[in-house]
Write a protein that holds these residues in place. Structure first.
Motif, PDB file in Angstrom:
ATOM      1  N   TYR A  83       1.017 114.296 -19.340  1.00 59.14           N
ATOM      2  CA  TYR A  83       1.195 113.041 -20.058  1.00 59.14           C
ATOM      3  C   TYR A  83       2.383 112.317 -19.458  1.00 59.14           C
ATOM      4  O   TYR A  83       3.530 112.734 -19.622  1.00 59.14           O
ATOM      5  CB  TYR A  83       1.406 113.295 -21.553  1.00 59.14           C
ATOM      6  N   VAL A  84       2.110 111.226 -18.747  1.00 56.83           N
ATOM      7  CA  VAL A  84       3.150 110.437 -18.091  1.00 56.83           C
ATOM      8  C   VAL A  84       3.555 109.305 -19.031  1.00 56.83           C
ATOM      9  O   VAL A  84       2.854 108.292 -19.140  1.00 56.83           O
ATOM     10  CB  VAL A  84       2.667 109.881 -16.737  1.00 56.83           C
ATOM     11  N   ASN A  85       4.675 109.494 -19.692  1.00 55.61           N
ATOM     12  CA  ASN A  85       5.106 108.565 -20.731  1.00 55.61           C
ATOM     13  C   ASN A  85       6.423 107.865 -20.404  1.00 55.61           C
ATOM     14  O   ASN A  85       6.784 106.903 -21.062  1.00 55.61           O
ATOM     15  CB  ASN A  85       5.248 109.311 -22.061  1.00 55.61           C
ATOM     16  N   ALA A  86       7.140 108.328 -19.393  1.00 52.01           N
ATOM     17  CA  ALA A  86       8.464 107.763 -19.085  1.00 52.01           C
ATOM     18  C   ALA A  86       8.360 106.261 -18.850  1.00 52.01           C
ATOM     19  O   ALA A  86       7.436 105.775 -18.178  1.00 52.01           O
ATOM     20  CB  ALA A  86       9.045 108.452 -17.854  1.00 52.01           C
ATOM     21  N   GLY A  87       9.314 105.534 -19.404  1.00 51.11           N
ATOM     22  CA  GLY A  87       9.295 104.087 -19.215  1.00 51.11           C
ATOM     23  C   GLY A  87      10.585 103.445 -19.685  1.00 51.11           C
ATOM     24  O   GLY A  87      11.350 104.031 -20.455  1.00 51.11           O
ATOM     25  N   VAL A  88      10.820 102.234 -19.206  1.00 52.41           N
ATOM     26  CA  VAL A  88      11.958 101.430 -19.648  1.00 52.41           C
ATOM     27  C   VAL A  88      11.476 100.028 -19.964  1.00 52.41           C
ATOM     28  O   VAL A  88      10.465  99.566 -19.431  1.00 52.41           O
ATOM     29  CB  VAL A  88      13.078 101.361 -18.577  1.00 52.41           C
ATOM     30  N   GLY A  89      12.192  99.336 -20.857  1.00 55.30           N
ATOM     31  CA  GLY A  89      11.861  97.965 -21.198  1.00 55.30           C
ATOM     32  C   GLY A  89      12.472  96.993 -20.206  1.00 55.30           C
ATOM     33  O   GLY A  89      13.325  97.352 -19.394  1.00 55.30           O
ATOM     34  N   GLY A  90      12.036  95.749 -20.305  1.00 52.11           N
ATOM     35  CA  GLY A  90      12.575  94.745 -19.398  1.00 52.11           C
ATOM     36  C   GLY A  90      12.180  93.345 -19.797  1.00 52.11           C
ATOM     37  O   GLY A  90      11.452  92.668 -19.083  1.00 52.11           O
ATOM     38  N   PHE A  91      12.622  92.905 -20.968  1.00 53.81           N
ATOM     39  CA  PHE A  91      12.244  91.586 -21.466  1.00 53.81           C
ATOM     40  C   PHE A  91      13.290  90.534 -21.078  1.00 53.81           C
ATOM     41  O   PHE A  91      14.468  90.666 -21.402  1.00 53.81           O
ATOM     42  CB  PHE A  91      12.078  91.616 -22.986  1.00 53.81           C
ATOM     43  N   ALA A  92      12.824  89.518 -20.378  1.00 56.94           N
ATOM     44  CA  ALA A  92      13.676  88.384 -20.013  1.00 56.94           C
ATOM     45  C   ALA A  92      12.772  87.258 -19.525  1.00 56.94           C
ATOM     46  O   ALA A  92      11.774  87.517 -18.846  1.00 56.94           O
ATOM     47  CB  ALA A  92      14.665  88.765 -18.911  1.00 56.94           C
ATOM     48  N   CYS A 113       5.698 106.545 -12.083  1.00 56.89           N
ATOM     49  CA  CYS A 113       4.547 107.111 -12.782  1.00 56.89           C
ATOM     50  C   CYS A 113       3.431 107.490 -11.814  1.00 56.89           C
ATOM     51  O   CYS A 113       2.810 108.551 -11.940  1.00 56.89           O
ATOM     52  CB  CYS A 113       4.034 106.124 -13.826  1.00 56.89           C
ATOM     53  N   VAL A 114       3.165 106.638 -10.838  1.00 56.94           N
ATOM     54  CA  VAL A 114       2.109 106.931  -9.862  1.00 56.94           C
ATOM     55  C   VAL A 114       2.460 108.173  -9.048  1.00 56.94           C
ATOM     56  O   VAL A 114       1.622 109.070  -8.851  1.00 56.94           O
ATOM     57  CB  VAL A 114       1.861 105.721  -8.943  1.00 56.94           C
ATOM     58  N   PHE A 115       3.695 108.261  -8.593  1.00 58.59           N
ATOM     59  CA  PHE A 115       4.078 109.418  -7.790  1.00 58.59           C
ATOM     60  C   PHE A 115       4.180 110.692  -8.626  1.00 58.59           C
ATOM     61  O   PHE A 115       3.968 111.792  -8.110  1.00 58.59           O
ATOM     62  CB  PHE A 115       5.381 109.138  -7.038  1.00 58.59           C
ATOM     63  N   ALA A 116       4.461 110.552  -9.919  1.00 62.84           N
ATOM     64  CA  ALA A 116       4.446 111.730 -10.792  1.00 62.84           C
ATOM     65  C   ALA A 116       3.049 112.325 -10.848  1.00 62.84           C
ATOM     66  O   ALA A 116       2.873 113.555 -10.815  1.00 62.84           O
ATOM     67  CB  ALA A 116       4.925 111.352 -12.189  1.00 62.84           C
ATOM     68  N   ILE A 117       2.049 111.469 -10.939  1.00 57.92           N
ATOM     69  CA  ILE A 117       0.664 111.944 -10.917  1.00 57.92           C
ATOM     70  C   ILE A 117       0.354 112.593  -9.575  1.00 57.92           C
ATOM     71  O   ILE A 117      -0.213 113.692  -9.514  1.00 57.92           O
ATOM     72  CB  ILE A 117      -0.312 110.784 -11.204  1.00 57.92           C
ATOM     73  N   GLN A 118       0.734 111.925  -8.506  1.00 55.64           N
ATOM     74  CA  GLN A 118       0.463 112.463  -7.161  1.00 55.64           C
ATOM     75  C   GLN A 118       1.068 113.854  -6.984  1.00 55.64           C
ATOM     76  O   GLN A 118       0.403 114.786  -6.522  1.00 55.64           O
ATOM     77  CB  GLN A 118       1.008 111.520  -6.094  1.00 55.64           C
ATOM     78  N   LYS A 119       2.319 114.007  -7.349  1.00 57.50           N
ATOM     79  CA  LYS A 119       3.019 115.285  -7.132  1.00 57.50           C
ATOM     80  C   LYS A 119       2.472 116.385  -8.034  1.00 57.50           C
ATOM     81  O   LYS A 119       2.531 117.569  -7.672  1.00 57.50           O
ATOM     82  CB  LYS A 119       4.517 115.111  -7.371  1.00 57.50           C
ATOM     83  N   SER A 120       1.929 116.020  -9.196  1.00 55.50           N
ATOM     84  CA  SER A 120       1.425 117.014 -10.143  1.00 55.50           C
ATOM     85  C   SER A 120       0.044 117.536  -9.770  1.00 55.50           C
ATOM     86  O   SER A 120      -0.356 118.621 -10.233  1.00 55.50           O
ATOM     87  CB  SER A 120       1.358 116.411 -11.550  1.00 55.50           C
ATOM     88  N   LEU A 121      -0.687 116.819  -8.958  1.00 57.46           N
ATOM     89  CA  LEU A 121      -2.087 117.145  -8.710  1.00 57.46           C
ATOM     90  C   LEU A 121      -2.296 118.532  -8.123  1.00 57.46           C
ATOM     91  O   LEU A 121      -3.306 119.178  -8.392  1.00 57.46           O
ATOM     92  CB  LEU A 121      -2.718 116.100  -7.785  1.00 57.46           C
ATOM     93  N   ARG A 122      -1.351 119.011  -7.327  1.00 60.39           N
ATOM     94  CA  ARG A 122      -1.551 120.315  -6.701  1.00 60.39           C
ATOM     95  C   ARG A 122      -1.528 121.452  -7.718  1.00 60.39           C
ATOM     96  O   ARG A 122      -1.933 122.574  -7.394  1.00 60.39           O
ATOM     97  CB  ARG A 122      -0.508 120.559  -5.603  1.00 60.39           C
ATOM     98  N   LEU A 123      -1.095 121.169  -8.952  1.00 66.14           N
ATOM     99  CA  LEU A 123      -1.105 122.184  -9.998  1.00 66.14           C
ATOM    100  C   LEU A 123      -2.220 121.946 -11.012  1.00 66.14           C
ATOM    101  O   LEU A 123      -2.288 122.617 -12.039  1.00 66.14           O
ATOM    102  CB  LEU A 123       0.237 122.224 -10.728  1.00 66.14           C
ATOM    103  N   MET A 124      -3.099 120.981 -10.725  1.00 58.88           N
ATOM    104  CA  MET A 124      -4.171 120.656 -11.651  1.00 58.88           C
ATOM    105  C   MET A 124      -5.527 120.924 -11.007  1.00 58.88           C
ATOM    106  O   MET A 124      -5.676 120.877  -9.783  1.00 58.88           O
ATOM    107  CB  MET A 124      -4.082 119.194 -12.094  1.00 58.88           C
ATOM    108  N   GLY A 125      -6.518 121.204 -11.833  1.00 54.39           N
ATOM    109  CA  GLY A 125      -7.854 121.465 -11.338  1.00 54.39           C
ATOM    110  C   GLY A 125      -8.904 121.037 -12.328  1.00 54.39           C
ATOM    111  O   GLY A 125      -8.626 120.295 -13.277  1.00 54.39           O
ATOM    112  N   LYS A 126     -10.115 121.500 -12.119  1.00 53.99           N
ATOM    113  CA  LYS A 126     -11.239 121.132 -12.965  1.00 53.99           C
ATOM    114  C   LYS A 126     -10.914 121.407 -14.430  1.00 53.99           C
ATOM    115  O   LYS A 126     -10.425 122.490 -14.776  1.00 53.99           O
ATOM    116  CB  LYS A 126     -12.479 121.920 -12.556  1.00 53.99           C
ATOM    117  N   GLY A 127     -11.179 120.440 -15.263  1.00 54.49           N
ATOM    118  CA  GLY A 127     -10.856 120.548 -16.681  1.00 54.49           C
ATOM    119  C   GLY A 127      -9.501 119.966 -17.033  1.00 54.49           C
ATOM    120  O   GLY A 127      -9.156 119.863 -18.208  1.00 54.49           O
TER     121      GLY A 127
END
Length: 249
Positions: A83-92, A113-127
């Protein structure tokens, strides 16, 4: 117990929606691993979630993310739910946007967030299941929301492409897009005074058909649904949790 014996990594799990989701995953049997930039809130979160582990990491630092994944691999061997939830606001408004603010928001909310998904993929599989926090701000025209909307809009586009790339591997990728949720993120906006934040909150509530802010637990329930086998035939979806703010406007 939908997540019994599953390893769940919540990036940005030390407060707000991430913390609420981490607690909910743990209650359903998951081995919860959370990240955050603030060691104090990270320690407090770990103390409140039985069996969890915390890792101080800034998602905008790609090398730090890679080190984190190495640690998860050594300790747990795999990731079942990310679950990639990290974020910051930026209203202006446009005239007040600075290059530094733009780069900060995009380095966390999009690139990180995109690179977090990329780096995590090697530990993920079907399901495996990936959930990413988006925002209705990517789909609505809210004055002052240029920087944040651009980052979340880019993330939405990226998630759709990633879902298409991973569907043949049996990994589902979905997005949950909250509307105005009463979390600490709302009060951490570069360049905004406390008075401006309060005015923004009032503006948001006025625009919500349910006439209230959402709660972090309400987002967590959507996250767990998308992560679970109950959503086994769902990928590339964008689930709005916004009190009708987008579709009923």
């Amino acid at each position: 117990m939908r997540f019994e014996n599953k390893t769940v990594l919540v990036m940005g799990g030390n407060s707000g929606m991430g913390l609420a989701s981490a607690k909910a995953f743990a209650k359903e049997g998951a081995k919860v691993r959370i990240t955050g930039r603030n060691q104090q809130t990270l320690d407090a979160a770990v103390a409140d979630i039985p069996g969890s582990k915390g890792y101080q990491a800034d998602i905008s630092d790609i090398a730090a993310t890679e080190k984190l994944i190495d640690q998860i691999e050594a300790e747990d061997g795999q990731i079942d739910v990310l679950y990639v939830n990290a974020g910051v606001g930026g209203f202006a408004p446009l005239r007040d946007i600075t290059e530094d603010d733009w780069d900060l928001v995009h380095s966390v909310n999009l690139k990180g967030c995109v690179f977090a998904i990329q780096k995590s993929l090697r530990l993920m599989g079907k399901g495996g299941s990936i959930i990413v926090t988006g925002s209705i701000g990517a789909h609505a025209s809210l004055p002052g929301n240029i920087t944040y909307a651009a980052a979340k809009g880019g993330l939405y586009a990226a998630v759709k492409v990633i879902a298409g790339e991973l569907v043949s591997e049996g990994i589902r990728v979905n997005m949950v897009s909250p509307g105005p949720i009463d979390t600490p993120l709302l009060y951490r906006n570069p360049g905004m005074s406390d008075e401006a934040v309060a005015a923004l909150k009032d503006q948001m509530i006025e625009a919500i058909p349910m006439h209230r802010m959402g709660e972090a637990d309400e987002v967590a329930r959507a996250v767990l649904f998308l992560a679970s086998e109950e959503a086994s035939f769902i990928t590339a979806a964008n689930l709005f949790v916004d009190g009708g703010a987008l579709e009923l406007r």
